[in-house]
Every structure is written in structure tokens, then in C-alpha cells.
Design a protein around this motif. Structure first.
Motif, PDB file in Angstrom:
ATOM      1  N   THR A  77      30.507  38.437  42.541  1.00 22.08           N
ATOM      2  CA  THR A  77      29.180  39.008  42.773  1.00 22.08           C
ATOM      3  C   THR A  77      29.055  38.991  44.589  1.00 22.08           C
ATOM      4  O   THR A  77      29.856  38.402  45.099  1.00 22.08           O
ATOM      5  N   LYS A  78      28.042  39.753  44.845  1.00 21.95           N
ATOM      6  CA  LYS A  78      27.946  39.712  46.367  1.00 21.95           C
ATOM      7  C   LYS A  78      27.358  38.183  47.014  1.00 21.95           C
ATOM      8  O   LYS A  78      27.678  37.987  48.054  1.00 21.95           O
TER       9      LYS A  78
ATOM     10  N   ALA B 106      27.724  46.765  47.321  1.00 14.95           N
ATOM     11  CA  ALA B 106      27.940  47.160  45.830  1.00 14.95           C
ATOM     12  C   ALA B 106      29.279  47.616  45.459  1.00 14.95           C
ATOM     13  O   ALA B 106      30.000  47.469  44.401  1.00 14.95           O
ATOM     14  N   ARG B 107      29.657  48.529  46.332  1.00 15.05           N
ATOM     15  CA  ARG B 107      31.013  49.332  46.086  1.00 15.05           C
ATOM     16  C   ARG B 107      31.982  47.974  46.311  1.00 15.05           C
ATOM     17  O   ARG B 107      33.048  48.129  45.372  1.00 15.05           O
TER      18      ARG B 107
ATOM     19  N   VAL C 177      31.692  45.115  45.450  1.00 12.30           N
ATOM     20  CA  VAL C 177      31.575  44.111  44.450  1.00 12.30           C
ATOM     21  C   VAL C 177      32.449  44.857  43.248  1.00 12.30           C
ATOM     22  O   VAL C 177      33.293  44.234  42.595  1.00 12.30           O
ATOM     23  N   GLU C 178      32.152  46.106  43.105  1.00 13.13           N
ATOM     24  CA  GLU C 178      32.746  46.937  41.927  1.00 13.13           C
ATOM     25  C   GLU C 178      34.357  47.179  42.141  1.00 13.13           C
ATOM     26  O   GLU C 178      35.139  46.911  41.306  1.00 13.13           O
ATOM     27  N   GLU C 179      34.695  47.186  43.346  1.00 13.56           N
ATOM     28  CA  GLU C 179      36.198  47.526  43.575  1.00 13.56           C
ATOM     29  C   GLU C 179      36.769  46.137  43.646  1.00 13.56           C
ATOM     30  O   GLU C 179      37.912  46.104  42.939  1.00 13.56           O
TER      31      GLU C 179
ATOM     32  N   ASN D  11      36.124  43.678  41.803  1.00 14.30           N
ATOM     33  CA  ASN D  11      36.027  43.346  40.327  1.00 14.30           C
ATOM     34  C   ASN D  11      37.237  44.331  39.613  1.00 14.30           C
ATOM     35  O   ASN D  11      37.932  43.633  38.930  1.00 14.30           O
ATOM     36  N   ASN D  12      37.456  45.215  40.045  1.00 14.87           N
ATOM     37  CA  ASN D  12      38.438  46.159  39.441  1.00 14.87           C
ATOM     38  C   ASN D  12      39.880  45.688  39.970  1.00 14.87           C
ATOM     39  O   ASN D  12      40.881  45.589  39.054  1.00 14.87           O
TER      40      ASN D  12
END
Length: 68
Positions: A4-5, A56-57, A59-61, A63-64
Motif C-alpha cells: 500500500t502507499k 496509486a500506479r 502501488v498497483e505496479e 503489487n504486480n
């Protein structure tokens, strides 16, 4: 562990060593500067002028990356 951030950079680096290279490519290079504490992912990104959408990007990347 989902990223998370609010994750501390120290924890992020421990659970996902590839995050150092990823963040460096995004312009967050202070990870290698030797500071004893870096704060959270959001703190580091804000310090470099990144927006909520950028964070947010990240965090998403990240996690990927963790799933690879």
C-alpha cells in the motif's frame, strides 16, 4: 503481503528487493543514499513531486511485481 502507499520503504525493500530498481526508474532514487529511515512509499513519492494518481500506479505496479 499487499503493498500500500503506507508501507515503510524499509519494509518494501525487505519484502520486494526489485522495488529498489523499480522506484529508481520512476525517479525515486533516495533509497540508495544511505538515509537510515525513508518513511513511507507515499512520503518518498510526494518528496519527488508525484501526484495521488502516480502513487496509486506505483502501488498497483509494485503489487504486480510482487506476484512475479
Amino acid at each position: 503481503m499487499p503493498i500500500t502507499k503506507d508501507i515503510a520503504i524499509e519494509d518494501l525493500v525487505k519484502i520486494l528487493p526489485a522495488s529498489i530498481s523499480y522506484l529508481s526508474k520512476q525517479g525515486i532514487r533516495c533509497i540508495r543514499c544511505g538515509e537510515p529511515l525513508w518513511g513511507t512509499l507515499e512520503d518518498a513519492a510526494r518528496e519527488k513531486g508525484f501526484s495521488d494518481a502516480d502513487i496509486a500506479r506505483f502501488v498497483e505496479e509494485l503489487n504486480n511485481l510482487e506476484g512475479q
